[in-house]
Motif scaffolding. Structure first.
Motif, PDB file in Angstrom:
ATOM      1  N   PHE A 149     -61.327  27.372 -52.557  1.00  0.00           N
ATOM      2  CA  PHE A 149     -60.656  28.113 -51.493  1.00  0.00           C
ATOM      3  C   PHE A 149     -61.331  27.794 -50.170  1.00  0.00           C
ATOM      4  O   PHE A 149     -62.545  27.870 -50.053  1.00  0.00           O
ATOM      5  CB  PHE A 149     -60.731  29.625 -51.765  1.00  0.00           C
ATOM      6  N   ARG A 199     -54.236  34.190 -51.352  1.00  0.00           N
ATOM      7  CA  ARG A 199     -55.266  35.073 -51.892  1.00  0.00           C
ATOM      8  C   ARG A 199     -54.867  35.631 -53.249  1.00  0.00           C
ATOM      9  O   ARG A 199     -55.710  35.924 -54.082  1.00  0.00           O
ATOM     10  CB  ARG A 199     -55.570  36.209 -50.911  1.00  0.00           C
ATOM     11  N   PHE A 246     -61.247  28.903 -46.195  1.00  0.00           N
ATOM     12  CA  PHE A 246     -60.771  30.044 -45.418  1.00  0.00           C
ATOM     13  C   PHE A 246     -60.485  29.674 -43.965  1.00  0.00           C
ATOM     14  O   PHE A 246     -61.116  28.786 -43.403  1.00  0.00           O
ATOM     15  CB  PHE A 246     -61.818  31.166 -45.425  1.00  0.00           C
ATOM     16  N   ASN A 265     -65.877  31.558 -43.312  1.00  0.00           N
ATOM     17  CA  ASN A 265     -66.641  32.445 -44.204  1.00  0.00           C
ATOM     18  C   ASN A 265     -67.820  31.753 -44.861  1.00  0.00           C
ATOM     19  O   ASN A 265     -68.080  31.952 -46.044  1.00  0.00           O
ATOM     20  CB  ASN A 265     -65.727  33.035 -45.288  1.00  0.00           C
ATOM     21  N   LEU A 266     -68.536  30.930 -44.101  1.00  0.00           N
ATOM     22  CA  LEU A 266     -69.777  30.384 -44.642  1.00  0.00           C
ATOM     23  C   LEU A 266     -70.779  31.523 -44.777  1.00  0.00           C
ATOM     24  O   LEU A 266     -70.751  32.469 -43.998  1.00  0.00           O
ATOM     25  CB  LEU A 266     -70.340  29.306 -43.706  1.00  0.00           C
TER      26      LEU A 266
END
Lengths: 230, 254
Positions: free
Chosen positions: B84, B48, B86, B90-91
């Motif tokens: 990135f 991150r 995840f 995190n759609l």
């Protein structure tokens, strides 16, 4: 003395004379309250500390004063600020919308703030990882989800506001209760009947709407996996 | 060969907890770098920080020689060049699969709606999700969601893609389909930094593996180095634990 009309006629008369005003008051104050409420919620969630304080103070004040008092402030105390609207009737109408909208905004901002906060922080992170600015991410990703999440709470706010428009009769805006009351003065013997007729109209415009929107939104939210009683 | 990504002496602490204590490495064009280590070793924080979703306390990250620390306006542009993926996918929950993939190219790269959805469809087909374009994320399995997540990343044509434990939130039977997609794009020469415990994947495509523990790089080397004779006791110990967890076969086969 003239023959008193039947309750059905009175219902029709109250609806034709008062209902448009009631619905206009409701929808316009919800609309204004919506934009002010969103603004306040964004200030609370994303704003610098000063804006957070302003937003918080606004909410505390408008949630801490009875609507009737707010109506007296705007509709009587500050009525001359609204005389630009033309007639006295228009000025009262605008003042009433101001009072209803500013109060509703305080509650709506709480609804939206809760909804924004309940959007998974990963959504913002994913949006930023694509190179969206914070503004783009808020507008395109967080807010659309927050607005869907807030709809159940928002229909509740509709139910509150449409019923609270009846208080506006106290400053002389001729909405439904105002007309109903006028009939009770003419036909005191029919008081209970007339008031019950008025109650039926309010109910008819409150319950089915909240039920329909509530159910269809729960379904939609489930499709999106956004809460909604999974 | 010039480095795509240079990570220079990154430090990060939360309150008194030091999560990263001076991490440095380079990633070159077409290279697949696997980072592994016990949980709490700072791997996810490291990823991150690389695209500044979390700012470091100290240190620097350079993308083709350009620092991500310099100015905020440039940061968004630089981020478009770093993909990135995840751990939790995190759609975007309110968008269909195809819109999840096309929104980046459309909004950030300035493509027209048609161009962006062409790109999106192509990327979805690449991850074998073409038939699912019109579905919402909640209607997809974890493995399918993660493949859409990968499509969303490659749709931006990034110069490097960071994968943050892309399979660790998946049910075991869904891991394979995601790893296969990752293998495919790795073999196409995509530059990748992958935090994962999937040693089979690491062995198949990684050029270098980095073993992290307690915020520092303990050991680095080729997959062969790690599977044949890791030097540090900590790496040996950790690999042995993975072996017990995933079975001998994963680390023994050549």
């Amino acid at each position: 003395m003239q023959e008193p009309p039947g309750l059905f006629d009175i219902l029709i008369l109250i609806m034709t004379r008062g209902l448009p005003t009631t619905l206009a008051l409701t929808l316009l104050s919800l609309l204004v309250g919506f934009f002010v409420g969103i603004g306040l919620a964004l200030m609370r969630v994303y704003g610098p500390i000063e804006l957070q304080w302003i937003s918080l103070g606004y909410e505390k004040i408008f949630r801490g004063i009875p609507l009737l008092v707010i109506l007296f402030i705007f509709g009587i105390g500050l009525l001359r600020l609204f005389l630009w609207a033309g007639s006295l009737f228009n000025a009262l109408f605008v003042a009433a919308i101001f009072a209803l909208a500013l109060r509703s905004a305080a509650y709506q901002s709480e609804i939206f703030r809760g909804a924004i906060m309940s959007v998974d922080p990963g959504q913002m992170m994913a949006a930023r990882s694509l190179g969206m600015t914070e503004f783009q991410a808020t507008r395109r990703i967080v807010l659309p989800q927050a607005l869907r999440l807030s709809l159940p709470g928002w229909t509740n706010e509709y139910a509150v506001v449409i019923k609270d428009t009846s208080l506006v009769s106290a400053i002389g805006v001729p909405e439904m209760l105002y007309h109903g009351q006028a009939f009770t003065w003419t036909y005191p013997a029919l008081f209970l009947g007339i008031i019950l007729v008025t109650a039926v109209i309010y109910f008819a415009f409150t319950y089915p709407v909240t039920k329909y929107v509530g159910e269809s939104m729960t379904l939609k939210l489930r499709t999106l996996g956004l809460g909604g009683g999974r | 060969m010039a480095a795509v990504l240079e990570v220079r002496d990154l430090w990060k602490s939360y309150d008194t907890l030091e999560v990263l204590k001076g991490i440095s490495f380079d990633v070159h064009e077409g290279e697949v770098k696997v980072i592994f280590g016990p949980s709490g070793s700072g791997k996810s924080t490291l990823l991150r920080i690389i695209n500044m979703l979390t700012p470091p306390d100290k240190g620097e990250v350079l993308l083709r020689g350009q620092s991500l620390m310099d100015c905020k306006a440039e940061l968004c542009k630089l981020r478009t060049r770093i993909g990135f993926v995840f751990q939790n996918f995190n759609l975007f929950a309110h968008l269909k699969a195809v819109d999840n993939v096309s929104i980046g190219p459309r909004l950030v790269l300035g493509m027209t709606k048609e161009e962006a959805s062409d790109v999106a469809i192509r990327c979805l087909e690449k991850v074998h999700m073409g038939d699912w374009a019109q579905h919402y994320p909640a209607q997809l399995s974890g493995g399918q969601q993660q493949r859409v997540g990968i499509a969303r990343a490659i749709a931006m044509s990034p110069e490097v893609i960071l994968f943050d434990e892309p399979t660790s939130a998946l049910d075991p039977e869904l891991i394979g389909e995601v790893l296969q997609v990752m293998l495919d794009i790795a073999k196409e020469g995509t530059t990748m930094v992958v935090v994962t415990h999937e040693m089979g994947f690491a062995r198949a495509v990684s050029d270098e593996m980095i073993f992290m523990d307690k915020g520092v790089v303990v050991e680095r080397g080729t997959p062969e180095h790690f599977f044949l004779n890791p030097e540090s006791e900590r790496a040996r110990h950790f690999l042995r634990k993975l072996e017990v967890l995933y079975g001998q076969a994963e680390t023994e086969k050549t």
